[in-house]
Write an enzyme that holds these catalytic residues in place. Structure first.
Site, PDB file in Angstrom:
ATOM      1  CG  ASP A  88      86.916  28.681  93.864  1.00 23.73           C
ATOM      2  OD1 ASP A  88      85.974  29.420  94.141  1.00 23.73           O
ATOM      3  OD2 ASP A  88      86.999  27.525  94.316  1.00 23.73           O
ATOM      4  CD  GLU A  92      95.632  29.495  87.990  1.00 22.60           C
ATOM      5  OE1 GLU A  92      95.163  28.435  87.541  1.00 22.60           O
ATOM      6  OE2 GLU A  92      96.074  29.588  89.146  1.00 22.60           O
ATOM      7  CG  ASP A  93      93.220  25.495  86.501  1.00 28.94           C
ATOM      8  OD1 ASP A  93      93.398  26.554  87.158  1.00 28.94           O
ATOM      9  OD2 ASP A  93      93.373  24.373  87.005  1.00 28.94           O
ATOM     10  CG  ASP A 114      92.680  17.173  89.561  1.00 30.39           C
ATOM     11  OD1 ASP A 114      92.711  18.408  89.714  1.00 30.39           O
ATOM     12  OD2 ASP A 114      93.015  16.373  90.451  1.00 30.39           O
ATOM     13  N   GLY A 159      96.836  22.371  85.990  1.00 28.47           N
ATOM     14  CA  GLY A 159      95.512  22.480  85.386  1.00 28.47           C
ATOM     15  C   GLY A 159      95.423  23.263  84.090  1.00 28.47           C
TER      16      GLY A 159
HETATM   17  P1  5GP Z   1      91.486  29.886  94.214  1.00 25.46           P
HETATM   18  O1  5GP Z   1      92.836  30.121  94.840  1.00 25.46           O
HETATM   19  O2  5GP Z   1      91.144  30.874  93.130  1.00 25.46           O
HETATM   20  O3  5GP Z   1      90.401  29.786  95.242  1.00 25.46           O
HETATM   21  O4  5GP Z   1      91.511  28.445  93.593  1.00 25.46           O
HETATM   22  C1  5GP Z   1      92.309  28.145  92.530  1.00 25.46           C
HETATM   23  C2  5GP Z   1      92.594  26.668  92.403  1.00 25.46           C
HETATM   24  O5  5GP Z   1      91.623  25.830  93.079  1.00 25.46           O
HETATM   25  C3  5GP Z   1      92.517  26.290  90.952  1.00 25.46           C
HETATM   26  O6  5GP Z   1      93.745  26.525  90.284  1.00 25.46           O
HETATM   27  C4  5GP Z   1      92.125  24.828  91.030  1.00 25.46           C
HETATM   28  O7  5GP Z   1      93.278  24.045  91.205  1.00 25.46           O
HETATM   29  C5  5GP Z   1      91.273  24.735  92.278  1.00 25.46           C
HETATM   30  N1  5GP Z   1      89.853  24.813  91.964  1.00 25.46           N
HETATM   31  C6  5GP Z   1      88.996  25.816  92.247  1.00 25.46           C
HETATM   32  N2  5GP Z   1      87.752  25.558  91.807  1.00 25.46           N
HETATM   33  C7  5GP Z   1      87.820  24.343  91.197  1.00 25.46           C
HETATM   34  C8  5GP Z   1      86.832  23.518  90.514  1.00 25.46           C
HETATM   35  O8  5GP Z   1      85.641  23.831  90.369  1.00 25.46           O
HETATM   36  N3  5GP Z   1      87.294  22.330  90.010  1.00 25.46           N
HETATM   37  C9  5GP Z   1      88.580  21.925  90.135  1.00 25.46           C
HETATM   38  N4  5GP Z   1      88.899  20.750  89.593  1.00 25.46           N
HETATM   39  N5  5GP Z   1      89.527  22.678  90.771  1.00 25.46           N
HETATM   40  C10 5GP Z   1      89.147  23.872  91.287  1.00 25.46           C
END
Ligand code: 5GP
Length: 178
Positions: A107, A103-104, A163, A49
């Site tokens: 969350d 990082e993209d 995506d 991402g």
């Molecule tokens: P975390 O571990 O911080 O909860 O989530 C990180 C990963 O979840 C990101 O790198 C991404 O791949 C995915 N992700 C979290 N929120 C989103 C969102 O709103 N859209 C998309 N496309 N991916 C997300």
């Protein structure tokens, strides 16, 4: 800017314009150029991402640095509730280095925290986190997110590398579920 788009079964509407993204990324680069000028940082881009954000950010990084790319592997799939078990592609000796994780989106923060733990286990000097997007209402961890281009609401977004079911990564704006 274009209007509603459809990706598979879902519709998305424009949320953050290209110019707003690029402005924020440039400002982030300026701060990093200042703060890490003596650190010879290693930018570790988390694929897939972050590819678009990384390209924009690194074009504006003017201090000496290295750039490498990693993928996270998980036995139960990496997502917001997944776990990260392994980093693929990390071949550098990172002991004593300043590592900037690119990082993209952050969350819940599970992914970035797990990667950071692995890097500290490998005895890095410090981990800095640079993310295009942060969902402050979802983030539950202690780890400091050092550089954030845009804080967004706790909803699903696509575009600018992110995506939905494999689609939308090429969009230069960020879209949110309509
Ligand atoms: P975390 O571990 O911080 O909860 O989530 C990180 C990963 O979840 C990101 O790198 C991404 O791949 C995915 N992700 C979290 N929120 C989103 C969102 O709103 N859209 C998309 N496309 N991916 C997300």
């Amino acid at each position: 800017m274009s209007e509603l788009i459809t990706l598979k079964d879902k519709q998305f509407k424009p949320y953050i314009l290209e110019i707003e993204i690029l402005d924020a990324v440039k400002k982030m680069a300026d701060v990093i150029n200042f703060e890490l000028k003596n650190d010879l940082p290693l930018f570790l881009v988390v694929l897939n991402g972050a590819f678009m954000f990384a390209a924009d950010l690194l074009r504006s990084i003017t201090i000496p640095c290295e750039v490498s790319f990693i993928k996270v592997a998980s036995y139960d799939g990496v997502g917001s509730t997944g776990t990260v078990d392994e980093l693929i592609g990390l071949n550098e000796n990172i002991k004593g280095r300043t590592v900037v994780l690119v990082e993209d989106i952050v969350d819940t923060g599970l992914t970035i925290n797990r990667i950071s733990d692995i890097l500290y286990f490998k005895e890095v000097k410090q981990v800095k986190v640079a993310t295009a997007l942060l969902k402050p209402d979802a983030y539950k961890k202690e780890l400091k997110i050092d550089y954030v281009a845009h804080k967004i609401k706790n909803e699903f977004v696509v575009g600018y590398g992110l995506d939905y079911l494999g689609l939308g990564r090429n969009l230069k704006e960020i879209y949110i579920l309509a």
